[in-house]
Design a protein around this motif. Structure first.
Motif, short mmCIF file in Angstrom:
data_model
loop_
_atom_site.label_atom_id
_atom_site.label_comp_id
_atom_site.label_asym_id
_atom_site.label_seq_id
_atom_site.Cartn_x
_atom_site.Cartn_y
_atom_site.Cartn_z
N HIS A 11 0.86 -1.17 0.00
CA HIS A 11 0.00 0.00 0.00
C HIS A 11 0.91 1.23 0.00
O HIS A 11 1.83 1.33 0.83
CB HIS A 11 -0.90 0.01 1.24
CG HIS A 11 -1.99 1.03 1.17
ND1 HIS A 11 -1.73 2.38 1.26
CD2 HIS A 11 -3.33 0.90 1.02
CE1 HIS A 11 -2.87 3.05 1.18
NE2 HIS A 11 -3.87 2.17 1.02
N GLU A 36 0.67 4.53 -10.38
CA GLU A 36 -0.38 5.04 -9.50
C GLU A 36 0.15 5.25 -8.08
O GLU A 36 -0.16 6.27 -7.43
CB GLU A 36 -1.56 4.06 -9.48
CG GLU A 36 -2.33 4.00 -10.79
CD GLU A 36 -3.36 2.88 -10.82
OE1 GLU A 36 -4.27 2.95 -11.66
OE2 GLU A 36 -3.25 1.93 -10.02
N SER A 45 -5.68 12.43 -1.48
CA SER A 45 -6.86 11.58 -1.58
C SER A 45 -6.88 10.96 -2.98
O SER A 45 -6.70 11.68 -3.97
CB SER A 45 -8.15 12.37 -1.36
OG SER A 45 -8.23 12.88 -0.04
N ARG A 46 -7.09 9.66 -3.03
CA ARG A 46 -7.17 9.00 -4.34
C ARG A 46 -7.73 7.60 -4.15
O ARG A 46 -7.42 6.92 -3.15
CB ARG A 46 -5.80 8.93 -5.01
CG ARG A 46 -5.87 8.31 -6.41
CD ARG A 46 -4.61 8.56 -7.19
NE ARG A 46 -4.69 7.97 -8.51
CZ ARG A 46 -3.71 8.03 -9.42
NH1 ARG A 46 -2.60 8.67 -9.14
NH2 ARG A 46 -3.85 7.47 -10.60
N THR A 47 -8.51 7.15 -5.11
CA THR A 47 -9.01 5.79 -5.12
C THR A 47 -8.66 5.15 -6.46
O THR A 47 -8.91 5.72 -7.52
CB THR A 47 -10.55 5.76 -4.93
OG1 THR A 47 -10.87 6.31 -3.66
CG2 THR A 47 -11.07 4.33 -5.01
N THR A 48 -8.03 3.97 -6.39
CA THR A 48 -7.71 3.19 -7.59
C THR A 48 -8.34 1.82 -7.44
O THR A 48 -9.04 1.55 -6.46
CB THR A 48 -6.18 3.06 -7.77
OG1 THR A 48 -5.67 2.16 -6.78
CG2 THR A 48 -5.49 4.41 -7.64
N SER A 49 -8.04 0.94 -8.38
CA SER A 49 -8.59 -0.41 -8.32
C SER A 49 -7.97 -1.24 -7.20
O SER A 49 -8.49 -2.30 -6.85
CB SER A 49 -8.37 -1.12 -9.66
OG SER A 49 -6.98 -1.24 -9.93
N TRP A 50 -6.85 -0.75 -6.63
CA TRP A 50 -6.16 -1.59 -5.63
C TRP A 50 -5.79 -0.86 -4.34
O TRP A 50 -5.29 -1.49 -3.41
CB TRP A 50 -4.92 -2.24 -6.25
CG TRP A 50 -3.82 -1.29 -6.63
CD1 TRP A 50 -3.80 -0.42 -7.68
CD2 TRP A 50 -2.56 -1.12 -5.98
NE1 TRP A 50 -2.63 0.28 -7.72
CE2 TRP A 50 -1.84 -0.14 -6.69
CE3 TRP A 50 -1.96 -1.70 -4.86
CZ2 TRP A 50 -0.56 0.27 -6.33
CZ3 TRP A 50 -0.69 -1.29 -4.49
CH2 TRP A 50 0.00 -0.32 -5.22
N PHE A 51 -6.02 0.43 -4.23
CA PHE A 51 -5.80 1.11 -2.96
C PHE A 51 -6.65 2.38 -2.89
O PHE A 51 -7.08 2.92 -3.91
CB PHE A 51 -4.33 1.45 -2.72
CG PHE A 51 -3.78 2.55 -3.60
CD1 PHE A 51 -3.98 3.90 -3.27
CD2 PHE A 51 -3.04 2.26 -4.74
CE1 PHE A 51 -3.47 4.92 -4.07
CE2 PHE A 51 -2.53 3.28 -5.54
CZ PHE A 51 -2.75 4.60 -5.20
N THR A 52 -6.85 2.82 -1.65
CA THR A 52 -7.52 4.10 -1.39
C THR A 52 -6.72 4.87 -0.35
O THR A 52 -6.23 4.29 0.63
CB THR A 52 -8.94 3.87 -0.85
OG1 THR A 52 -9.74 3.26 -1.86
CG2 THR A 52 -9.61 5.20 -0.44
N VAL A 53 -6.56 6.17 -0.58
CA VAL A 53 -6.05 7.08 0.45
C VAL A 53 -7.05 8.22 0.56
O VAL A 53 -7.47 8.79 -0.44
CB VAL A 53 -4.64 7.62 0.12
CG1 VAL A 53 -3.59 6.56 0.35
CG2 VAL A 53 -4.54 8.12 -1.31
N ASP A 54 -7.45 8.52 1.77
CA ASP A 54 -8.50 9.51 2.00
C ASP A 54 -7.94 10.61 2.90
O ASP A 54 -7.79 10.44 4.10
CB ASP A 54 -9.70 8.84 2.66
CG ASP A 54 -10.88 9.80 2.84
OD1 ASP A 54 -10.78 10.96 2.38
OD2 ASP A 54 -11.88 9.37 3.42
#
Length: 388
Positions: A88, A136, A151-160
């Protein structure tokens, strides 16, 4: 020689340890190597990350750096490289930031997509996705390491609205480098994001041919994205082993070359046609090269200087030369190889003794004046203090 001023030197440790050896002692020697290089005045050491295949046994470069950092004082450490899709990006960035403080600013982050497909398959990752995953993750880690919230959402991780607790130890931040081989993909990412470059397999035929063109990509893409290229942040990696004579260097590498060939044979479950004897295997390696390792320099300090000069001429200049550690020689011979490099190659490449040469030339060119004056002074003193 480097065309960028003060060339730096170091080692890139995957590693490549024979499964016939003691794995505990092998890892300990990888840490001891950092201590040895620190004492010899080398500038940096990079530790790899791999999870399968029996030979490349470092699973966490961060753990190696944490241990070696406590035993050294000045050498810098790089993750060479973190296989970014396996982590991650927030957690990886946070570990690197902690290491930066633990080593008082001596850490560099090296990133890559992951070399061994067997690693990816064990984690359920499609190797076709790895490079995109690396990009990514890099796009998130760089602002995190600068102290930004992301902040970002991809197919394999999220950071908020994620941010790190610590900021870099040094005001200039943490250097981030991307692996580059024959493909221009690494150079393109380096230019787009303002990264340093690690040119692996620099003496492989395809890798060598691509050195200057990949740097050209780094320059063009960097200019388009506001990240001017800096040759001092370009590292070139090649395999090398030195001894006092070429014959001795060959004998020391022959000690373990069939074990190294065993790595490739084990991966493919097929016998290498040239691995019939240590001598034949080394002849093939030095003539045709091996995947990843390229064509090695197995010889004397003069041979090492010639290799570096050839790389400088091909590239137009770079900032650091790194040994690709091959682990073929015994531990004592390996340490002596690095010592020979430090004692003879580094001062030659950096022209460290130019002032001393100029000094003796100055004395010799004016010997008549200097020593004539000394002789006159001696005669005058004898005459002045001769007993009456």
């Amino acid at each position: 020689m480097s065309a960028v001023g003060h060339m730096r030197f170091g080692a890139f440790v995957a590693p490549f340890h024979s499964p016939k050896g003691n794995p505990t002692l092998q890892l300990r020697r990888d840490i001891e190597l950092a201590v040895h290089l620190d004492e010899l005045g080398f500038d940096e050491i990079w530790y790899g990350e791999h999870h399968s295949g029996a030979y490349e046994t470092i699973a966490s470069p961060e753990l190696m750096i944490a241990a070696a950092g406590e035993r050294t004082t000045r050498i810098r450490f790089g993750t060479g490289v973190n296989s970014v899709p396996y982590h991650h990006p927030y957690i990886l960035a946070d570990r690197i930031m902690q290491l930066d403080h633990m080593t008082r600013g001596r850490v560099m982050l090296g990133i890559g997509p992951g070399q061994l497909p067997s690693d990816a398959f064990m984690m359920g990752i499609d190797p076709r996705d790895q490079r995109d995953m690396m990009v990514e993750a890099a796009e998130v880690m760089l602002p995190l390491l600068r102290g930004d919230a992301v902040s970002r959402t991809t197919s394999w991780f999220t950071v908020d609205n994620a941010r790190l607790q610590l900021t870099p130890y040094n005001p200039e931040g943490i250097e981030v480098a991307v692996a580059s081989m024959a493909s221009p993909a690494g150079a393109t990412l380096a230019g787009r994001l303002g990264l340093s470059m690690l040119s692996l397999s620099a003496t492989d035929a395809r890798g060598f041919d691509a050195l200057d063109s990949n740097w050209g990509v780094r320059e063009r893409v960097g200019a388009d994205n506001g990240h001017p290229a800096d040759r001092s942040r370009w590292r070139v990696v090649a395999s090398m082993h030195l001894a006092e004579t070429r014959e001795q260097a060959r004998a020391e590498v022959e000690h373990g070359i069939l074990d190294l060939c065993g790595y490739m044979e084990g991966m493919s479950k097929s016998k290498l046609p040239f691995a019939t004897s240590p001598g034949a295997a080394l002849d093939h390696w030095m003539t045709n090269g091996l995947p990843v390792f390229g064509v090695p320099t197995v010889g004397t300090p003069d041979d090492a200087i010639a290799t570096i000069q050839r790389l400088v001429e091909k590239t137009g200049g770079f900032g650091s030369f790194l040994f690709l550690a091959n682990n073929c020689a015994t531990w004592e011979a390996t340490k002596r190889s690095y010592a020979l490099f430090a004692e003879t190659v580094i001062p030659a490449v950096r022209d460290m003794n130019a002032g001393r040469v100029a000094s003796i030339d100055y004395v010799g060119d004016n010997a008549g004046t200097f020593f004539g004056a000394m002789q006159d002074a001696t005669r005058e003193a004898i005459a002045k203090y001769r007993p009456k």
